[in-house]
Write a protein that holds these residues in place. Sequence first.
Motif, mmCIF file in Angstrom:
data_model
loop_
_atom_site.group_PDB
_atom_site.id
_atom_site.type_symbol
_atom_site.label_atom_id
_atom_site.label_comp_id
_atom_site.label_asym_id
_atom_site.label_seq_id
_atom_site.Cartn_x
_atom_site.Cartn_y
_atom_site.Cartn_z
ATOM 1 N N HIS A 204 20.734 48.286 -11.525
ATOM 2 C CA HIS A 204 21.932 49.113 -11.352
ATOM 3 C C HIS A 204 22.037 50.197 -12.428
ATOM 4 O O HIS A 204 22.553 51.294 -12.173
ATOM 5 C CB HIS A 204 23.180 48.220 -11.395
ATOM 6 C CG HIS A 204 24.464 48.943 -11.175
ATOM 7 N ND1 HIS A 204 24.906 49.324 -9.920
ATOM 8 C CD2 HIS A 204 25.412 49.370 -12.058
ATOM 9 C CE1 HIS A 204 26.066 49.956 -10.037
ATOM 10 N NE2 HIS A 204 26.395 49.993 -11.327
ATOM 11 N N ASP A 381 30.659 42.155 -4.970
ATOM 12 C CA ASP A 381 29.498 42.789 -4.355
ATOM 13 C C ASP A 381 28.540 41.756 -3.765
ATOM 14 O O ASP A 381 27.999 41.950 -2.684
ATOM 15 C CB ASP A 381 28.760 43.621 -5.404
ATOM 16 C CG ASP A 381 27.663 44.478 -4.806
ATOM 17 O OD1 ASP A 381 28.000 45.405 -4.039
ATOM 18 O OD2 ASP A 381 26.481 44.218 -5.089
ATOM 19 N N LYS A 404 31.543 44.857 -8.868
ATOM 20 C CA LYS A 404 31.559 46.272 -9.231
ATOM 21 C C LYS A 404 32.938 46.815 -8.898
ATOM 22 O O LYS A 404 33.646 46.273 -8.052
ATOM 23 C CB LYS A 404 30.479 47.041 -8.441
ATOM 24 C CG LYS A 404 29.056 46.577 -8.669
ATOM 25 C CD LYS A 404 28.086 47.302 -7.744
ATOM 26 C CE LYS A 404 26.662 46.777 -7.898
ATOM 27 N NZ LYS A 404 25.730 47.402 -6.915
ATOM 28 N N ARG A 407 32.472 50.588 -5.046
ATOM 29 C CA ARG A 407 31.393 50.165 -4.158
ATOM 30 C C ARG A 407 31.385 51.026 -2.908
ATOM 31 O O ARG A 407 32.436 51.300 -2.321
ATOM 32 C CB ARG A 407 31.572 48.698 -3.766
ATOM 33 C CG ARG A 407 31.596 47.747 -4.953
ATOM 34 C CD ARG A 407 31.899 46.322 -4.518
ATOM 35 N NE ARG A 407 30.913 45.841 -3.562
ATOM 36 C CZ ARG A 407 31.202 45.351 -2.366
ATOM 37 N NH1 ARG A 407 32.458 45.277 -1.951
ATOM 38 N NH2 ARG A 407 30.254 44.945 -1.564
#
Length: 921
Positions: A204, A381, A404, A407
Motif C-alpha cells: 500500500h 477493507d 483504511k 477506500r
Amino acid sequence: MNKHQLASTIWESANQMRSKIEANEYKDFILGFIFYKYLSECELNLFQKEKLSEDEIKKVDEKDVKYAKHVRETLGYFIAYDNLFSTWLVKGNDFDVKDVRDALSDFDQNIDEVYKKVFEKIFNTLQTGLSKLGETSGSQTKAVKKLLKLIKKIPMDGKQDYDVLGFIYEYLISNFAANAGKKAGEFYTPHEVSVLMSEIVAEHLKDRKQIKIYDPTSGSGSLLINIGRSAAKYISGDGKIDYYAQELKENTFNLTRMNLVMRGIKPANINVRNGDTLEDDWPFFEENKKETTYELVRVDAVVSNPPYSQKWDPKDKEFDPRYKDFGVAPKAKADFAFLLHDLYHLEDDGIMTIVLPHGVLFRGGEEAKIRENLIEKNRIDAIIGLPENIFFGTNIATIIMVLKKNRPTSDVLIIDASKGFIKATKNNKLRACDIKKIVDAVKNRSAIEKYSVLVSKETIRENEYNLNIPRYVDSTDDPEKWDIRATMFGGIPVSEVDEFDDYWDAFPGLREALFKEASQGYLQPRTEDINGTIDSFESVEAYRVAFIEAFDGFYETLQEDLVDGVLDVVADKEKEKITEDIFRRIDPIKLADRYAAYQVFAEYWEIISADIEMLQTEGFEVITQVDPNMVIKKNNKNDDDDEVTEVQDGWKGHILPFELVQEMLMPDEVEAIQVLEERLSEIAGEYTEIIDSLDEDEKQGSFLNDSNDAFVSKELKATCDEILQGVESEEINALNKYMTMPKKEQLAFIKTCMDADWDKIEKNKDGSCKKPSLTSRIQQLKMEYEFPEDSYEGKLLSALRLSDEESATKKDLKQKREALHIKTKETIEGLSEKEALQIVEQKWIEPLICNLKMLSSNIVFEVISSMEYIAKKYATTFHELQTEKISTKSCLIDMVNMLKAERVADAEGLQEFNAILGGQL
C-alpha cells in the motif's frame, strides 16, 4: 557460519545455560547484555574512526569532560573504557558482577538530554534482575561470565545490509517466546504473521518517499521493524521512516527500544513511550507536559497485536475523539478500543493492520454497534482468518483486520486462511506459500473458491453486520458422497468420475483407459493396475515432458542473474523477479499450483539469499573459506552446575558444503566410504540372522545382551576361545611344540619341521619366532577351522569373524572419513573462482529446478491416489459383505459347538453366546 547457524548455536547454549530460570525472565538478561555489547562496539567504532590509539582509548573516562560530551552528542550516550563490554572480557578472573552494576548505573548518568527518550532506564530490567542469576555474588558473577563469553561471538561490525545482529536478536526473542508459555504474547508476534502484515502494508505504501509508522502495543518491536524493513524496499535513502511505539510493560518497552536502536535506526527517527495506550492518546505529547504539548500525530501505517479481550475502563470514553464516531468497547473486552485508537491516528490515505480474536467479528452489544459504524463508514477493507494455535501462549482463533479511511470500494474482502499452515513443534506456522497467497489475494482483491470472497455492504447489512467468516466463505471440504445402488451392487457412479474433470482435461484419453461402462450410469475399472496404467499413459508422459519444458532456459537465467552477477544482486528485487518468472512458467500448466511452486522456491531462496548476503558483505574471497565446526558440549558436573562449552568438531565450508564438494570433486573417495558403510550395514544384518538361528537354550549364553538382540564382544570372544581350545591340526601342534622347546632347539626345529608355514611368522634377529606372532598364527589357524555351518560352534565363530571384520571396517572407515575431510578442506581452500562458482551453481540452482520439476510427479501421484481410492470405494458390495458376515457367523457357531463345558456356568455362557450368533446347541 551464516547468521542462521550462529543464531541457532547461541540459542542452544543460552537455553541450556538458563537452567531453572523461566524463559520469559532469562531473555531479559541475554538480550540486555547483547544490547550493551552493541552500544560498546558502536563507541569503539567511533574511537577508531576518530583515530584514537589503543592507549588513548584506555584513558577515556568521565574526567575527560569535553570528550565525554562529544561522545554523548554523537551517540546519545557515553561509556567509560572501564565499563565497556570488551573491557569486561579482558578482566578475566578479575571480573565481578559489581562491574556490571556499576556500569549500568553510570550509563544512566551519561545520556545526552536529547536522547533520553531512547536510552533512559533502558537497562532497568537487567540491572534489577541480576540477583536472579544466583544466590551469591560469586554465582551471579559466574553466570554473567558465561553469558559474556557466549555473546562475544555475535558480530556487530555494522556492515551494510548484513543484519546479523538484528536477525539473531529476533531469533532469540522468537525462541524465548516459544518457551515462555502464556507470557509469550506480551512481547512477541510470530515472525510469519509479522511478515504477512508487513507485505500487506508495504504494498500500500510503495509509492511514498517518506512515511510514519506506529505500533501502540509494540512488544519487542519486531512487528514494527518488519513493517519498516518491508516498506524500506521501496524507499531510497536513510532516515525516511519515522517509528512511533508505545508499550505498557517496562521490561517489554525496553525490548522495543533496544530492537529499534540495534537495527541502525537513528534516534531522531525513534519516538517511543512507556504508557497505557487506551488511557493516554499518544502520539504525541511530552512526558509530564501532556496538557500543553499534545499534538495529534497521524501516520501512514499502524500495525498492532494488542492483548486479546483485555479489561479496560471505558468511563467517560464516549467523549474521547478516538471513539466518539464509532462507539465505546465494553469493559470486559478492549479489542475494539485498540482498533479505534489505531484508526484515529491513521492518515486519510494510510493503512492499518491489527491482530484480533475471532470474536470481534460477531459478538453483540457495544461491539456490534462499532462493527456497524465501521462498515457504514467504509473503514474495513479486508478480514483474514488465521489458523488456530499460531500465536505463542494461546490457541484461540485469530484474525488480521485491514482498515483504511479512504477506500475506492465499499465491499469487504474476507479470506479464510485457516487451513494454510504447517505444524511446527507446539504451534502452527504459516508457510511462505500461505503468506504469498494471502498477500496476493489482498493485493488483487481476488475471489477464490473456498478461500476468499468480496462481500458487498448490502450483504453485510442483510447479515446484521455479523462478519463471522463461515457466513461468507465455506472452506469446509465437501462431504463424501456414497451411491446407494453402487454400494449394493457395485460399479462406480459416472457422476463421481465426472467430478475429476480437471484430471480428464489435463490427461486426454486417461478416463477411457481407466474405466469402461458397467451399466447405465455406472462404470468399472478396465485394469487392476491403476498405478501402472496412469504412470505410463501417453498423455501423462506428455504432461511430464511439458512440465519440464516449461522451465527451459530457467537454469541459464538463474545462472546469469545469481551466479555471474552475484556481487550485484539486489536480493529483494531478485526474489520478486524470480517469483514472477516461476508464475509465468507454471500458470499455463493444468493442475499446477503456483503457490506450491512458490514454496519450493522460498525454501531454497533462504539458502541462496543467506549466501549472497555473506559474499556481498564479507567479500567474495570467503567463497573458499573454511571455518572450524563448533559444537555445544554440556558437562554435567552436578545438578546445580551445568557447564556449557563449545568445542571444535572438524571443519565446514563458509559457503561451500563439504558433502557437495566431495560429491562433485571426490567421487572415488565417497564411493569407497559408501562401500564400507554398506558392508557395516550388511554385517548388522548377518548378526541378526545368526541370533535368529540360535535356539532358546543356546541364547542363554553370556555372549548375548539382556534383550538377546546383539552380541557382547568380550563375552563372545571368551566363548569362542573355549570352543577353539580343543581345535588341533598338524601346524597348530607343531607351533605349540615349538613354544615348549628350549630356545637352543627352536632354530633346528624350524629347519626340520615341514608341518608349519614358518614364513608367516615374524622372526627375531637370531631367526627365532616372536611369541606374539606365534600366538597370533595359532589363533588364526584355529579361527580357520571349519565347524559345520549350522552347528552352535560354527554360528558363534561366524559371529566372531564378523566382529573382527566389523572392527577392522570401522577403523578403515574412520581413517577414510578423516582423510576425506582434510582433503575436502584443502580442496575448497585451493579452488579457483570459476571452480567455486560451479559448486555454488550446484548448491543453489540445480536442486531448486529439480524440485520444481518434481511437482509434476506430485500431481501424478495425487491422480493415482484419487483413482485407486475411487476404484476401491465400491469394489466390495454390501451383498458381499453380508455373505462374508454370514460365513463368519457360521464358522463361529461351529467353533462354539466344538467347545465342551466342564461347569454349568460355562455351559450357560456358551448357550447364550450361541443364541446371540443365531445357532443351536
